[in-house]
Design a protein around this motif. Structure first.
Motif, PDB file in Angstrom:
ATOM      1  N   HIS A  79       1.084  -1.363  -0.010  1.00  0.00           N
ATOM      2  CA  HIS A  79       0.192   0.022  -0.012  1.00  0.00           C
ATOM      3  C   HIS A  79       0.841   1.037  -0.102  1.00  0.00           C
ATOM      4  O   HIS A  79       0.190   2.454  -0.406  1.00  0.00           O
ATOM      5  CB  HIS A  79      -1.022  -0.040   1.337  1.00  0.00           C
ATOM      6  N   ILE A 129      -3.569  -5.585   0.397  1.00  0.00           N
ATOM      7  CA  ILE A 129      -3.854  -6.588   1.448  1.00  0.00           C
ATOM      8  C   ILE A 129      -2.242  -6.457   2.072  1.00  0.00           C
ATOM      9  O   ILE A 129      -1.481  -7.030   1.676  1.00  0.00           O
ATOM     10  CB  ILE A 129      -4.071  -7.792   0.903  1.00  0.00           C
ATOM     11  N   GLY A 158       6.205  -4.322   5.122  1.00  0.00           N
ATOM     12  CA  GLY A 158       6.575  -3.682   6.331  1.00  0.00           C
ATOM     13  C   GLY A 158       6.898  -4.565   7.453  1.00  0.00           C
ATOM     14  O   GLY A 158       6.575  -5.740   7.522  1.00  0.00           O
ATOM     15  N   GLY A 160       4.924  -4.328   9.980  1.00  0.00           N
ATOM     16  CA  GLY A 160       3.764  -5.211  10.420  1.00  0.00           C
ATOM     17  C   GLY A 160       3.258  -6.370   9.652  1.00  0.00           C
ATOM     18  O   GLY A 160       3.192  -7.507  10.380  1.00  0.00           O
ATOM     19  N   ALA A 161       3.708  -6.412   8.357  1.00  0.00           N
ATOM     20  CA  ALA A 161       3.471  -7.235   7.630  1.00  0.00           C
ATOM     21  C   ALA A 161       4.229  -8.704   7.947  1.00  0.00           C
ATOM     22  O   ALA A 161       3.962  -9.872   7.625  1.00  0.00           O
ATOM     23  CB  ALA A 161       3.668  -7.290   6.127  1.00  0.00           C
ATOM     24  N   ASN A 188       9.633   0.578   8.947  1.00  0.00           N
ATOM     25  CA  ASN A 188       9.554   2.007   9.510  1.00  0.00           C
ATOM     26  C   ASN A 188       8.910   2.352  10.864  1.00  0.00           C
ATOM     27  O   ASN A 188       8.497   3.323  11.004  1.00  0.00           O
ATOM     28  CB  ASN A 188       8.687   2.662   8.230  1.00  0.00           C
ATOM     29  N   TYR A 190       6.681   1.480  12.540  1.00  0.00           N
ATOM     30  CA  TYR A 190       5.252   1.338  12.967  1.00  0.00           C
ATOM     31  C   TYR A 190       4.118   0.588  11.918  1.00  0.00           C
ATOM     32  O   TYR A 190       4.346   0.668  10.699  1.00  0.00           O
ATOM     33  CB  TYR A 190       4.477   2.773  13.154  1.00  0.00           C
ATOM     34  N   ALA A 191       3.328  -0.147  12.359  1.00  0.00           N
ATOM     35  CA  ALA A 191       2.266  -0.536  11.760  1.00  0.00           C
ATOM     36  C   ALA A 191       0.986   0.193  12.201  1.00  0.00           C
ATOM     37  O   ALA A 191       0.465   0.090  13.274  1.00  0.00           O
ATOM     38  CB  ALA A 191       1.952  -2.188  11.964  1.00  0.00           C
ATOM     39  N   VAL A 192       0.440   1.081  11.315  1.00  0.00           N
ATOM     40  CA  VAL A 192      -0.439   2.022  11.784  1.00  0.00           C
ATOM     41  C   VAL A 192      -0.026   2.749  12.919  1.00  0.00           C
ATOM     42  O   VAL A 192       1.047   3.239  12.961  1.00  0.00           O
ATOM     43  CB  VAL A 192      -2.046   1.484  11.767  1.00  0.00           C
TER      44      VAL A 192
HETATM   45  C1  LIG Z   1      -4.584  -8.392   5.894  1.00  0.00           C
HETATM   46  C2  LIG Z   1      -4.936  -6.643   6.415  1.00  0.00           C
HETATM   47  N1  LIG Z   1      -4.866  -6.303   7.548  1.00  0.00           N
HETATM   48  C3  LIG Z   1      -4.991  -5.364   7.907  1.00  0.00           C
HETATM   49  C4  LIG Z   1      -5.131  -4.013   7.085  1.00  0.00           C
HETATM   50  C5  LIG Z   1      -5.304  -2.747   7.562  1.00  0.00           C
HETATM   51  N2  LIG Z   1      -3.643  -2.116   7.387  1.00  0.00           N
HETATM   52  C6  LIG Z   1      -3.272  -1.257   6.409  1.00  0.00           C
HETATM   53  S1  LIG Z   1      -1.933  -0.942   6.325  1.00  0.00           S
HETATM   54  C7  LIG Z   1      -1.494  -1.726   7.909  1.00  0.00           C
HETATM   55  C8  LIG Z   1      -0.210  -1.581   8.424  1.00  0.00           C
HETATM   56  C9  LIG Z   1       0.917  -2.379   7.817  1.00  0.00           C
HETATM   57  O1  LIG Z   1       2.220  -1.993   8.423  1.00  0.00           O
HETATM   58  P1  LIG Z   1       3.365  -2.324   7.897  1.00  0.00           P
HETATM   59  O2  LIG Z   1       3.292  -3.707   7.316  1.00  0.00           O
HETATM   60  O3  LIG Z   1       4.534  -2.048   8.734  1.00  0.00           O
HETATM   61  O4  LIG Z   1       3.460  -1.432   6.517  1.00  0.00           O
HETATM   62  P2  LIG Z   1       3.606   0.270   6.678  1.00  0.00           P
HETATM   63  O5  LIG Z   1       2.302   0.950   6.750  1.00  0.00           O
HETATM   64  O6  LIG Z   1       4.300   0.845   7.937  1.00  0.00           O
HETATM   65  O7  LIG Z   1       4.519   0.667   5.504  1.00  0.00           O
HETATM   66  C10 LIG Z   1      -2.836  -2.306   8.357  1.00  0.00           C
HETATM   67  C11 LIG Z   1      -3.171  -3.118   9.614  1.00  0.00           C
HETATM   68  C12 LIG Z   1      -4.860  -4.508   5.685  1.00  0.00           C
HETATM   69  N3  LIG Z   1      -4.898  -3.314   4.667  1.00  0.00           N
HETATM   70  N4  LIG Z   1      -4.632  -5.872   5.359  1.00  0.00           N
END
Ligand SMILES: Cc1ncc(C[n+]2csc(CCOP(=O)(O)OP(=O)(O)O)c2C)c(N)n1
Ligand SMILES: [Mg+2]
Length: 333
Positions: A79, A129, A158, A160-161, A188, A190-192
């Motif tokens: 994203h 996703i 990320g 979070g991923a 980076n 943070y995840a959100v």
């Molecule tokens: C499977 C899924 N779960 C939750 C979300 C909502 N969501 C979008 S971005 C995000 C955080 C992602 O964090 P990270 O992987 O660290 O990427 P960053 O935004 O920091 O680049 C979440 C939970 C989503 N889009 N898809």
């Protein structure tokens, strides 16, 4: 576990990189920076539709990784993917048109910011996703191996991923099948609004490589040369049949999760500290100190990139919107 690679700094001193490559890293970072700054402005004045996750602050990561890839190597993105696809070679005008939802965009305006793909450049798609691109990348790596094409795949995701099941299953399978893939985790922080320390009990995502039997390397994600060197090693290993590598680029998203995020969860000093570690001026000092570029040349590149982004905005503004009936085309069934 395989040993960590030699120190990047020592390697850098021993093998100076070609000036073209160093200048290319700089231009790529500037193109990402200016594209993102302009997209943010246009979004905040409500000219750009949709939703924006800015890559500002992370430019060195995409630039360093993609400079080590061939044109026909594959990437999957996220994203927060504008930087990845610009670094992999996309044109800014068709990118901007995609953000504007225009027919001249890379996906005819149907994808927008979070779904940009261009197979001709090995870009298998950004993905809304979280973690969704990782298994796709493993499939592409399996395909490359079966076709003996010599291609490698880099999958960006990320911090979070890296806690998603999709990452762990994909990493295990890629390891068992010795696939030519680079897992590039852009940490980076943070995840959100969740700090990475609150969603994993280890200090580095890189440690997760050990669970699957391949190297995990952490690198300063604000240093394009360090990222490039680490990636080049991993690419070489993958092409030679050595299997996956996990690369964790430590960096920071300046604007928080999305453009407009008040970011109250981040201490002000933390944001200020990372902004002081801005990868661009830092790299420009590096280039000047080594005599690779002078101030005047850097200023000239800035001017060129500025003009390129303005032309991209004009291209997007003057491009047509899709017709309602276009919504019925390009379905896969
Ligand atoms: C499977 C899924 N779960 C939750 C979300 C909502 N969501 C979008 S971005 C995000 C955080 C992602 O964090 P990270 O992987 O660290 O990427 P960053 O935004 O920091 O680049 C979440 C939970 C989503 N889009 N898809
Ligand atoms: Mg993150």
């Amino acid at each position: 576990m395989p040993e960590a690679p030699p120190l990047v700094a020592a390697e850098r001193a021993a093998h100076p990189l070609p000036a073209d490559l160093l200048k290319g890293l700089h231009r790529t970072m500037l193109r990402i920076r200016r594209f993102e700054e302009r997209a943010v402005e246009l979004f905040l004045t409500q000219e750009l539709p949709g939703f924006l996750h800015s890559y500002l602050g992370q430019e060195a990561s995409a630039a360093g990784v993609c400079a080590a890839l061939r044109r026909d190597d594959y990437i999957t993105s996220t994203h927060r993917g504008h930087g990845h696809v610009i670094a992999k070679g996309l044109q800014l005008d068709r990118m901007m048109a995609e953000l504007y939802g225009r027919t001249t965009g890379y996906c005819k305006g149907k994808g927008g910011s979070m779904h940009i793909a261009d197979f001709s450049r090995g870009i298998l798609g950004a993905n809304g996703i979280v973690g969704g691109g990782i298994p796709i990348a493993v499939g592409a790596a399996l395909s490359a191996k079966m076709r003996r094409s010599g291609q490698v795949v880099a999958t960006f995701f990320g911090d979070g991923a890296s806690s998603q099941g999709a990452f762990h299953e994909a990493a295990n399978l890629a390891s068992c099948w010795t696939l030519p893939i680079l897992f590039v985790c852009e940490n980076n922080q943070y995840a959100v609004s969740t700090h990475c320390g609150a969603q994993m009990r280890i200090p580095d995502v890189a440690l997760r490589g050990a669970s699957y039997g391949f190297p995990g390397i952490k690198v300063d994600g604000n240093d394009p040369v360090a990222v490039y060197l680490v990636t080049s090693d991993a690419v070489e290993r993958a092409r030679a049949g050595g299997g996956p590598t996990l690369i964790e680029t430590k960096t920071y998203k300046w604007l928080g999760h999305y453009v407009g995020d008040p970011g109250a969860y981040r201490p002000k000093e933390e944001v200020a500290g990372w902004k002081a570690n801005d990868p661009l001026p830092r790299y420009e000092r590096y280039l000047i100190e080594r005599g690779v570029m002078g101030e005047a040349e850097i200023e000239a590149v800035r001017g060129e990139v500025h003009a390129e982004v303005e032309a991209a905005v004009e291209f997007a503004r003057s491009s047509p919107l899709p017709r309602p009936e276009d919504a019925l085309e390009d379905f896969y069934a």
